[in-house]
Design an enzyme around this catalytic site. Structure first.
Site, short mmCIF file in Angstrom:
data_model
loop_
_atom_site.label_atom_id
_atom_site.label_comp_id
_atom_site.label_asym_id
_atom_site.label_seq_id
_atom_site.Cartn_x
_atom_site.Cartn_y
_atom_site.Cartn_z
N SER A 33 -58.70 27.41 3.97
CA SER A 33 -57.70 27.12 4.99
C SER A 33 -56.96 25.84 4.57
O SER A 33 -57.60 24.87 4.16
CB SER A 33 -58.40 26.91 6.34
OG SER A 33 -57.47 26.54 7.32
N LYS A 37 -51.89 29.10 0.90
CA LYS A 37 -51.71 30.56 0.71
C LYS A 37 -50.43 31.07 1.37
O LYS A 37 -49.62 31.75 0.74
CB LYS A 37 -52.90 31.35 1.32
CG LYS A 37 -54.25 31.01 0.75
CD LYS A 37 -55.35 31.83 1.42
CE LYS A 37 -55.55 31.60 2.90
NZ LYS A 37 -55.97 30.24 3.30
N SER A 105 -60.39 35.31 2.62
CA SER A 105 -61.24 36.28 1.88
C SER A 105 -62.32 35.55 1.07
O SER A 105 -62.24 35.48 -0.15
CB SER A 105 -60.40 37.21 1.01
OG SER A 105 -59.36 36.56 0.31
N1 LIG Z 1 -64.16 29.54 11.46
C1 LIG Z 1 -63.01 29.66 10.79
N2 LIG Z 1 -63.02 29.68 9.43
C2 LIG Z 1 -61.86 29.82 8.77
N3 LIG Z 1 -60.63 29.94 9.35
C3 LIG Z 1 -60.58 29.91 10.69
C4 LIG Z 1 -61.75 29.76 11.47
N4 LIG Z 1 -61.38 29.77 12.78
C5 LIG Z 1 -60.06 29.91 12.83
N5 LIG Z 1 -59.55 30.00 11.58
C6 LIG Z 1 -58.13 30.26 11.29
O1 LIG Z 1 -58.09 31.61 10.84
C7 LIG Z 1 -57.38 31.72 9.63
C8 LIG Z 1 -58.18 32.53 8.58
O2 LIG Z 1 -58.16 33.88 8.88
P1 LIG Z 1 -58.41 34.96 7.72
O3 LIG Z 1 -58.21 36.29 8.35
O4 LIG Z 1 -57.58 34.62 6.55
O5 LIG Z 1 -59.95 34.72 7.37
S1 LIG Z 1 -60.95 35.67 6.55
O6 LIG Z 1 -60.23 36.14 5.35
O7 LIG Z 1 -61.34 36.80 7.42
O8 LIG Z 1 -62.11 34.81 6.22
C9 LIG Z 1 -57.22 30.32 9.08
O9 LIG Z 1 -55.87 30.29 8.66
P2 LIG Z 1 -55.39 29.60 7.29
O10 LIG Z 1 -55.48 28.15 7.60
O11 LIG Z 1 -53.97 30.08 7.17
O12 LIG Z 1 -56.25 30.03 6.16
C10 LIG Z 1 -57.49 29.40 10.25
O13 LIG Z 1 -56.27 28.96 10.80
N1 LIG Z 2 -47.13 24.37 -2.66
C1 LIG Z 2 -47.40 23.35 -1.87
N2 LIG Z 2 -47.20 22.08 -2.28
C2 LIG Z 2 -47.50 21.05 -1.47
N3 LIG Z 2 -48.00 21.17 -0.21
C3 LIG Z 2 -48.20 22.39 0.25
C4 LIG Z 2 -47.92 23.54 -0.55
N4 LIG Z 2 -48.24 24.63 0.16
C5 LIG Z 2 -48.69 24.19 1.35
N5 LIG Z 2 -48.67 22.85 1.41
C6 LIG Z 2 -49.14 22.02 2.55
O1 LIG Z 2 -50.38 22.55 2.98
C7 LIG Z 2 -50.34 22.89 4.35
C8 LIG Z 2 -51.09 24.22 4.55
O2 LIG Z 2 -50.37 25.26 3.94
P1 LIG Z 2 -50.55 26.76 4.38
O3 LIG Z 2 -49.60 27.55 3.54
O4 LIG Z 2 -50.45 26.88 5.86
O5 LIG Z 2 -52.05 27.02 3.89
P2 LIG Z 2 -53.02 28.24 4.20
O6 LIG Z 2 -52.16 29.45 4.50
O7 LIG Z 2 -53.82 28.41 2.94
O8 LIG Z 2 -53.86 27.80 5.36
C9 LIG Z 2 -48.85 23.00 4.71
O9 LIG Z 2 -48.62 22.60 6.03
C10 LIG Z 2 -48.21 22.05 3.72
O10 LIG Z 2 -48.18 20.75 4.28
#
Ligand SMILES: Nc1ncnc2c1ncn2[C@@H]1O[C@H](COP(=O)(O)OS(=O)(=O)O)[C@@H](OP(=O)(O)O)[C@H]1O
Ligand SMILES: Nc1ncnc2c1ncn2[C@@H]1O[C@H](COP(=O)(O)OP(=O)(O)O)[C@@H](O)[C@H]1O
Length: 205
Positions: A33, A37, A105
């Site tokens: 997270s 991505k 994932s």
């Molecule tokens: N416990 C926990 N662990 C990880 N992430 C959490 C959790 N609770 C909520 N979130 C939020 O859910 C987003 C991840 O969902 P995904 O569907 O990508 O997760 S997974 O692939 O099923 O593991 C993830 O989004 P990203 O930050 O965009 O990765 C989080 O915002």
């Molecule tokens: N290519 C990048 N270069 C610099 N900072 C980034 C880049 N991609 C994302 N960020 C920073 O990381 C934070 C999380 O990005 P995000 O795309 O939401 O990540 P994820 O989907 O893996 O949770 C964004 O708010 C931004 O500040």
């Protein structure tokens, strides 16, 4: 299951792809997270879309508002989340699209299960390898601090596992370089393996 027979329709994957003038593929972004991505997949989709490709981006946060809103973050729920997403992505690839996905994932087994749904070369794994210290410092949704405070359980990287990919086609650390160059590296890779027509890309790159 044994009473259900596959119906072969006259329009197939190849004809749908030919109509769109592209090779359908799935670009699977995996990482912690906050690793970047969604940002990377979104910027790549924008470049491909502007160049005339037919695309769709499946994003974890969005899919969990609908298709997977009944699921949480236990390992079983994550498995089911990714099983559904893999099947949906397969339908989209079958429809002839260039599909991008952004899901944590966290386990190799889950990712390999999705890969196995696709023909060789049609599943491209992109490991967004940004170190956890950077993801945690970014903490755009405040989830890492909640996880550290024990307010969110099973949080990936803190209280739930993330297994680093061992055979990803591409690895990108978003704490190094800038987004434009990262997207260019992705486009260069796609052109090099000839899934993307480089002539079509010239308009935007
Ligand atoms: N416990 C926990 N662990 C990880 N992430 C959490 C959790 N609770 C909520 N979130 C939020 O859910 C987003 C991840 O969902 P995904 O569907 O990508 O997760 S997974 O692939 O099923 O593991 C993830 O989004 P990203 O930050 O965009 O990765 C989080 O915002
Ligand atoms: N290519 C990048 N270069 C610099 N900072 C980034 C880049 N991609 C994302 N960020 C920073 O990381 C934070 C999380 O990005 P995000 O795309 O939401 O990540 P994820 O989907 O893996 O949770 C964004 O708010 C931004 O500040």
């Amino acid at each position: 299951m044994s009473d259900i027979v596959w119906h072969q329709h006259s329009i197939d994957k190849q004809s749908r792809a030919e109509q769109k003038g592209q090779n359908p593929i799935l670009l699977w972004f995996t990482g912690l997270s906050g690793s970047g991505k969604s940002t990377l997949a979104g910027a790549l989709e924008r470049a491909l879309f502007d160049a005339g490709f037919h695309t769709y981006l499946l994003d974890g946060d969005n899919v969990r508002h609908g298709l997977c809103k009944d699921l949480g973050f236990s390992l079983d729920d994550r498995d089911e989340n990714l099983r559904r997403v893999g099947e949906v992505a397969k339908l989209m690839v079958d429809a002839g699209l260039v599909v991008l996905s952004a899901f944590i994932s966290p386990t190799r087994e889950e990712r390999e299960r999705v890969r196995a749904l696709f023909e060789d070369g049609q599943f491209i794994e992109v490991h967004v390898s940004t170190p956890i210290e950077v993801c945690e410092a970014r903490d755009p949704k405040g989830l890492y601090s909640k996880a550290r405070a024990g307010e969110i359980k099973d949080f990936t990287g803190i209280s739930a596992p993330y297994e680093v990919p061992t055979a990803a086609e591409l690895t990108i650390d978003t704490s190094k370089g800038d987004l434009t160059n990262q997207v260019r590296a992705l486009l260069d890779y796609l052109a090099a393996i000839q899934v993307i027509d480089s002539e079509k890309l010239k308009a935007v790159v």
